[in-house]
Write a protein that holds these residues in place. Sequence first.
Motif, mmCIF file in Angstrom:
data_model
loop_
_atom_site.group_PDB
_atom_site.id
_atom_site.type_symbol
_atom_site.label_atom_id
_atom_site.label_comp_id
_atom_site.label_asym_id
_atom_site.label_seq_id
_atom_site.Cartn_x
_atom_site.Cartn_y
_atom_site.Cartn_z
ATOM 1 N N GLY A 44 0.745 -1.396 0.079
ATOM 2 C CA GLY A 44 -0.050 0.053 0.069
ATOM 3 C C GLY A 44 0.707 1.300 -0.045
ATOM 4 N N ILE A 45 2.098 1.180 0.761
ATOM 5 C CA ILE A 45 2.664 2.563 1.083
ATOM 6 C C ILE A 45 4.279 2.048 0.803
ATOM 7 N N PHE A 47 7.875 3.991 0.762
ATOM 8 C CA PHE A 47 8.769 4.947 0.747
ATOM 9 C C PHE A 47 10.252 4.747 0.479
ATOM 10 N N HIS A 52 7.468 9.197 -0.935
ATOM 11 C CA HIS A 52 6.511 8.223 -1.606
ATOM 12 C C HIS A 52 7.602 7.731 -2.903
ATOM 13 N N GLU A 54 6.757 6.943 -5.865
ATOM 14 C CA GLU A 54 6.463 7.516 -7.112
ATOM 15 C C GLU A 54 7.499 8.504 -7.664
ATOM 16 N N VAL A 71 -2.525 0.014 4.748
ATOM 17 C CA VAL A 71 -3.154 0.266 6.217
ATOM 18 C C VAL A 71 -3.774 1.769 6.167
ATOM 19 N N GLY A 72 -4.231 1.760 7.345
ATOM 20 C CA GLY A 72 -4.898 3.038 7.816
ATOM 21 C C GLY A 72 -5.064 3.130 9.352
ATOM 22 N N ILE B 451 -0.649 10.243 2.779
ATOM 23 C CA ILE B 451 0.534 9.464 3.300
ATOM 24 C C ILE B 451 0.102 7.933 2.809
ATOM 25 N N LEU B 452 -1.370 7.719 2.980
ATOM 26 C CA LEU B 452 -1.690 6.282 2.793
ATOM 27 C C LEU B 452 -1.923 5.838 1.461
ATOM 28 N N SER B 453 -2.079 6.882 0.606
ATOM 29 C CA SER B 453 -2.256 6.660 -0.793
ATOM 30 C C SER B 453 -3.853 5.873 -1.017
ATOM 31 N N PHE B 457 -3.297 9.599 -4.821
ATOM 32 C CA PHE B 457 -2.143 10.186 -4.141
ATOM 33 C C PHE B 457 -1.921 11.624 -4.343
#
Lengths: 74, 576
Positions: A44-45, A47, A52, A54, A71-72, B451-453, B457
């Motif tokens: 999901g994430i 870094f 990020h 991307e 996650v969240g 942050i969590l996309s 994003f």
Amino acid sequence: MKIRVKLFAQFRKNRFKEKEMEVSEDTSVSDILKLLEIDEKEAGIIFVNGRHFENKPVLENGDQVSIFPVVGGG
Amino acid sequence: MNDKIYRADLSKMKAWIEDIPENWKSLGGRGLTSAVVASEVEPLCHPLGKNNKIVFAPGLLSGTTAANTGRLSAGAKSPLTKGIKESNSGGTSAQLFARAGIKALIIEGLPENKDEFYGIRIKKDSIEIEKTNLWGKGNFETIEALSKGNEKRGVISIGVAGEMKMAAANISVKDPQGKIRSLGRGGLGAVMGSKHIKYVVVEPSENDQVHIEDPEKFKEAARKFAKALMAHPVSGEGLPTYGTNILTNVLHEAGGLPTRNFSSGNFEGHDKISGETMHDLIEERGGKVRHGCHAGCVIQCSQVYNDKDGNYLTSGFEYETIWATGANCGISDLDSLAYADNLMDDIGIDTIETGAAVAVAMEAGVLEFGDSKGFVKIVEQDIKNGTPLGRIIGAGAEVTGKVFGVTRVPVVKGQALPAYDPRAVKGIGITYATSPMGADHTAGYSVTSNILSVGGFIDPLKKEGQIELSRNLQIATASLDTAGLCIFTAFAILDNPQAMEAIVDMLNAKSGSSITGDDVMSLGASVLKMEREFNKRAGFNEKDDRLPEFFSLEKCPPHNVIWDFTDEEIDSFWNF
């Protein structure tokens, strides 16, 4: 080149928490996921050096990659 | 459809039931508490005086069989921000209110007798003010005493912080295990305390149920909604397994975990207080990884945390609390934070405001950053007993900063910033600045996209897209808070159009209306504007929609970023 990989939540299971890895030049974040057998959709994430991925899909010597599942919270 | 307004006037010592004005019928939760405050509370009144009122309202969908709809809103003019306030929480009371046909409970006036203390007992078609001898007791003892004879009774109470009218005092709502969920922010406990109200008890009745106009349609929509929640990876797996505290590591890695009173975005002790460590400790010590704050919750983000001997230490031990009292105070002893969390529940004080205020005191040298024993002592001895230091901390971060001459005081509209540094998570900074509630992450949780996309994003370090993001989220959140939905349903709503469709279908099936998704959004927009209008009448202007100066002057490591929005950019938030 050397990179540091940090895994979180369930990705640590049967893998590791933090590890220095020796990889070839031009290694991308996607290559790292394949190497670790993590489905890109499940990550999901991601870094790279706290940004990020991307922003920086291809890695350089000394980079730190942190990989979380979706996650969240709050 | 025979819902009523229940009202208690402490000046007259009378309580009665009245019909709902036509324009409030389609409202619930935050929409209703804010409408009552906006129309009945004099904006310039003293928050602890006779002209303030406190309002409790279940959401529009609360009490039904739909998943994650058990949120109770409370509203008043806030003693902390001096603006309008809505705070919501889980627990059992929202569902009991809704099933008994209690659209809202309004408590107003001030008692003449300074030595008498009261409770309010409500059930279907009945409301009474009663004298109580529970004044001075902790929340846990109060809840236990009031639940005797019927464990299903709903209890809403204040602890000693509310009795002492501390601006950081919260209101506790009994949860399904007899423990506590909190109407946390904005000092609403002090408003209850000012009226000498220790508690509200809701007597359940087996026959009570929410009227549904079209039960078949409702059932179908509720099924679709639950399915969407379970299918989303955050609400279906992430939150149930690791809880909200998974964010400690996420924000640390992102460089946005406010550390030592917002002096850095990284905390070296992050691993010790992380969701992963907490998850392993809970399993090892026989606690509970999954736990819901209200019946009907399918997400179960909460947990029960035991000490090293396997004895209960606390529950509902959330990221915001662990951040405020942990990273923000430089403390990495999770057991000590859990002990303090349980104490703060009992005393009835907001963990975010308390952690932020102690961090400001640490900055001033009152105690050292990282002093976990000192933190516990402030809560256990100073706040609980109302010593001068306890009163200062209990008045919140802004007052603490003023008393000790600190310039780095992270507040907006007098309310402390929560667990995301606005320099490194710029979207949440816009929410902190513009929300009529003061700095509040739940008002428009831009952390999702930043942050969590989730829901797309948007780069957290850049300004592009942040205002629109915060605006859309604040409008949507005002709608969810009105429906009584848990904020974590938003993850599914953002990524799956079926979730929103299901909500609209449920609202229509319940009341026989034919509203659309756009109507739900314009409801949210109108709630936000109504709240802002109250604040304007209370003396606020656009200058109050600003972050403290230090965010523009001091770089936040590791990304070394500052807060760089112009006043015009921030004010454009309100262009809707």
